[in-house]
Design a protein around this motif. Structure first.
Motif, PDB file in Angstrom:
ATOM      1  N   ALA A 215       0.781  -1.095  -0.113  1.00 36.67           N
ATOM      2  CA  ALA A 215      -0.010   0.084  -0.037  1.00 36.67           C
ATOM      3  C   ALA A 215       0.813   1.322   0.139  1.00 36.67           C
ATOM      4  CB  ALA A 215      -0.945   0.089   1.298  1.00 36.67           C
ATOM      5  N   ALA A 216       1.914   1.183   0.766  1.00 37.25           N
ATOM      6  CA  ALA A 216       2.855   2.234   0.844  1.00 37.25           C
ATOM      7  C   ALA A 216       3.349   2.726  -0.423  1.00 37.25           C
ATOM      8  CB  ALA A 216       3.870   2.121   1.865  1.00 37.25           C
ATOM      9  N   LEU A 217       3.774   1.701  -1.115  1.00 33.55           N
ATOM     10  CA  LEU A 217       4.410   1.862  -2.591  1.00 33.55           C
ATOM     11  C   LEU A 217       3.709   2.198  -3.709  1.00 33.55           C
ATOM     12  CD1 LEU A 217       6.531  -1.668  -2.603  1.00 33.55           C
ATOM     13  CD2 LEU A 217       7.597   0.637  -2.237  1.00 33.55           C
ATOM     14  N   ALA A 218       2.281   1.897  -3.386  1.00 38.79           N
ATOM     15  CA  ALA A 218       1.132   2.260  -4.157  1.00 38.79           C
ATOM     16  C   ALA A 218       1.018   3.807  -4.144  1.00 38.79           C
ATOM     17  CB  ALA A 218      -0.326   1.420  -4.183  1.00 38.79           C
ATOM     18  N   ALA A 219       1.002   4.285  -2.809  1.00 39.34           N
ATOM     19  CA  ALA A 219       0.800   5.522  -2.602  1.00 39.34           C
ATOM     20  C   ALA A 219       1.974   6.471  -3.132  1.00 39.34           C
ATOM     21  CB  ALA A 219       0.637   5.718  -1.103  1.00 39.34           C
ATOM     22  N   ILE A 220       3.023   6.064  -2.914  1.00 39.05           N
ATOM     23  CA  ILE A 220       4.296   6.510  -3.617  1.00 39.05           C
ATOM     24  C   ILE A 220       4.282   6.752  -4.824  1.00 39.05           C
ATOM     25  CG2 ILE A 220       6.792   6.575  -3.620  1.00 39.05           C
ATOM     26  CD1 ILE A 220       6.705   5.171  -0.959  1.00 39.05           C
ATOM     27  N   ALA A 221       3.893   5.586  -5.386  1.00 35.31           N
ATOM     28  CA  ALA A 221       3.697   5.615  -7.221  1.00 35.31           C
ATOM     29  C   ALA A 221       2.836   6.462  -7.743  1.00 35.31           C
ATOM     30  CB  ALA A 221       3.410   4.124  -7.631  1.00 35.31           C
ATOM     31  N   PHE A 222       1.672   6.522  -6.857  1.00 33.19           N
ATOM     32  CA  PHE A 222       0.433   7.581  -7.334  1.00 33.19           C
ATOM     33  C   PHE A 222       0.969   9.057  -7.063  1.00 33.19           C
ATOM     34  CE2 PHE A 222      -3.464  10.062  -6.433  1.00 33.19           C
ATOM     35  CZ  PHE A 222      -4.101   9.286  -7.612  1.00 33.19           C
ATOM     36  N   LYS A 223       1.665   9.178  -6.100  1.00 32.84           N
ATOM     37  CA  LYS A 223       1.977  10.660  -6.119  1.00 32.84           C
ATOM     38  C   LYS A 223       3.088  10.986  -7.301  1.00 32.84           C
ATOM     39  CE  LYS A 223       2.576  12.475  -1.820  1.00 32.84           C
ATOM     40  NZ  LYS A 223       2.854  12.761  -0.542  1.00 32.84           N
ATOM     41  N   ALA A 224       3.980  10.059  -7.368  1.00 34.57           N
ATOM     42  CA  ALA A 224       4.889  10.146  -8.153  1.00 34.57           C
ATOM     43  C   ALA A 224       4.709  10.299  -9.860  1.00 34.57           C
ATOM     44  CB  ALA A 224       6.014   9.130  -8.060  1.00 34.57           C
ATOM     45  N   PHE A 225       3.711   9.316 -10.105  1.00 36.71           N
ATOM     46  CA  PHE A 225       3.443   9.361 -11.629  1.00 36.71           C
ATOM     47  C   PHE A 225       2.013   9.967 -12.141  1.00 36.71           C
ATOM     48  CE2 PHE A 225       6.441   5.936 -10.627  1.00 36.71           C
ATOM     49  CZ  PHE A 225       7.358   6.207 -11.724  1.00 36.71           C
ATOM     50  N   TYR A 226       1.229  10.332 -10.808  1.00 35.76           N
ATOM     51  CA  TYR A 226      -0.212  10.765 -11.485  1.00 35.76           C
ATOM     52  C   TYR A 226       0.137  12.453 -11.081  1.00 35.76           C
ATOM     53  CZ  TYR A 226      -1.989   6.264 -12.034  1.00 35.76           C
ATOM     54  OH  TYR A 226      -2.167   5.050 -12.349  1.00 35.76           O
ATOM     55  N   SER A 227      -0.337  13.144 -11.800  1.00 32.99           N
ATOM     56  CA  SER A 227      -0.701  14.550 -11.674  1.00 32.99           C
ATOM     57  C   SER A 227      -1.856  14.769 -10.784  1.00 32.99           C
ATOM     58  CB  SER A 227      -0.790  15.445 -12.950  1.00 32.99           C
ATOM     59  OG  SER A 227       0.381  15.245 -13.773  1.00 32.99           O
ATOM     60  N   PRO A 228      -1.700  15.648  -9.643  1.00 28.84           N
ATOM     61  CA  PRO A 228      -2.885  16.109  -8.937  1.00 28.84           C
ATOM     62  C   PRO A 228      -4.157  16.339  -9.659  1.00 28.84           C
ATOM     63  CG  PRO A 228      -0.842  17.117  -8.071  1.00 28.84           C
ATOM     64  CD  PRO A 228      -0.529  16.567  -9.435  1.00 28.84           C
ATOM     65  N   LEU A 229      -5.268  15.590  -9.538  1.00 28.54           N
ATOM     66  CA  LEU A 229      -6.363  16.012 -10.268  1.00 28.54           C
ATOM     67  C   LEU A 229      -7.321  16.900  -9.465  1.00 28.54           C
ATOM     68  CD1 LEU A 229      -7.119  12.416 -11.566  1.00 28.54           C
ATOM     69  CD2 LEU A 229      -6.075  14.129 -12.827  1.00 28.54           C
ATOM     70  N   ASP A 230      -7.961  17.951 -10.159  1.00 30.94           N
ATOM     71  CA  ASP A 230      -8.823  18.949  -9.538  1.00 30.94           C
ATOM     72  C   ASP A 230     -10.192  17.963  -9.480  1.00 30.94           C
ATOM     73  OD1 ASP A 230      -7.207  21.545 -11.469  1.00 30.94           O
ATOM     74  OD2 ASP A 230      -7.027  20.950  -9.285  1.00 30.94           O
ATOM     75  N   SER A 231     -11.031  18.262  -8.660  1.00 31.83           N
ATOM     76  CA  SER A 231     -12.191  17.918  -8.492  1.00 31.83           C
ATOM     77  C   SER A 231     -13.109  18.136  -9.718  1.00 31.83           C
ATOM     78  CB  SER A 231     -13.021  18.546  -7.091  1.00 31.83           C
ATOM     79  OG  SER A 231     -14.401  18.139  -7.366  1.00 31.83           O
ATOM     80  N   GLY A 232     -13.510  16.910 -10.340  1.00 30.52           N
ATOM     81  CA  GLY A 232     -14.629  17.273 -11.540  1.00 30.52           C
ATOM     82  C   GLY A 232     -13.678  17.261 -12.942  1.00 30.52           C
ATOM     83  N   LYS A 233     -12.220  17.331 -12.603  1.00 31.13           N
ATOM     84  CA  LYS A 233     -11.252  17.161 -13.996  1.00 31.13           C
ATOM     85  C   LYS A 233     -11.397  15.894 -14.383  1.00 31.13           C
ATOM     86  CE  LYS A 233      -6.995  18.827 -15.309  1.00 31.13           C
ATOM     87  NZ  LYS A 233      -5.760  19.403 -14.955  1.00 31.13           N
TER      88      LYS A 233
END
Length: 233
Positions: A215-233
């Motif tokens: 789970a920690a690795l998934a969270a790190i990967a998500f933060k590293a490879f996915y741009s923050p998404l605005d609500s509704g974007k």
């Protein structure tokens, strides 16, 4: 408190129905007694339990019902530390209540035994080693949690999050059941091990630590490879 009670209830549902189905169908022993249909039924029980819980308590707590998920959401910055602690305590209590209820049910029949505990070696349907169990649980949890973070990151997809998450949990259980019984959830593993005792309890550290790492690795990967998404974007 409403959030914590919701997490307790959701985890109770997951453990009682998921592990209960495994007990009723005899689990997987490697001899194909239950066959593919049995494995699929157990996998679907866990997945459908998540779908039901997601739409029942999702608006209240987000329906983590899993310390690994709560850890990943906390790492992602979407959960406060006090709620992380409260969620985990509630999830463990809910899992213990689920196993207790399952124990009550099985004690009233001569045909059913066990609590659906995870295991490796002699407790694995296919005799998977400890190293293999650690690797499998990290990978399965990584995929499961990354899916959760992805589908809930945007308003365009979050409305179908319960169904997607439930199907993903079913998906990882299909391969995981013959190998470890599939944990991907420390609370789901701890409670049955406590009630089972013996070797299952001695091995449970794997099914607590490995999902947390995944789970920690998934969270790190998500933060590293996915741009923050605005609500509704």
């Amino acid at each position: 408190m409403k959030k914590y009670l919701a997490e307790l209830f959701g985890t109770f549902v997951l453990v009682f129905f998921g592990c209960g189905t495994a007990v009723v169908l005899g689990g997987f022993t490697g001899g194909l007694e239950t066959g593919f249909v049995g494995v699929l039924a157990i996998a679907m029980a866990f997945g459908l339990a998540i779908v039901a819980a997601a739409y029942a308590i999702g608006p209240i707590s987000g329906c983590h019902v899993n310390p690994a998920v709560s850890l990943a959401v906390w790492i992602s910055g979407k959960l406060q530390t006090q709620d992380l602690i409260g969620y985990i305590v509630a999830q463990i209590l809910g899992a213990l209540l689920g196993s207790a209820m399952l124990g009550f049910v099985t004690s009233n029949t001569e045909a059913l035994t066990g609590f659906g505990a995870n295991g490796f070696g002699a407790l694995s349907g296919l005799g998977l080693s400890m190293t293999g169990a650690i690797a499998v649980e990290i990978v399965l949890t990584f995929v499961f949690v990354l899916t959760i973070l992805g589908v809930t990151s945007s308003d365009k997809t979050s409305h179908m999050g319960g169904l997607v998450i439930g199907l993903t949990l079913t998906f990882v259980h299909i391969i995981g059941i013959p190998l470890t019984g599939t944990s991907v959830n420390p609370a789901r593993s701890l409670a049955p091990a406590v009630f089972t005792g013996g070797e299952a309890l001695a091995q449970v550290w794997v099914f607590i630590a490995a999902p947390l790492v995944g789970a920690a690795l998934a969270a790190i990967a998500f933060k590293a490879f996915y741009s923050p998404l605005d609500s509704g974007k």
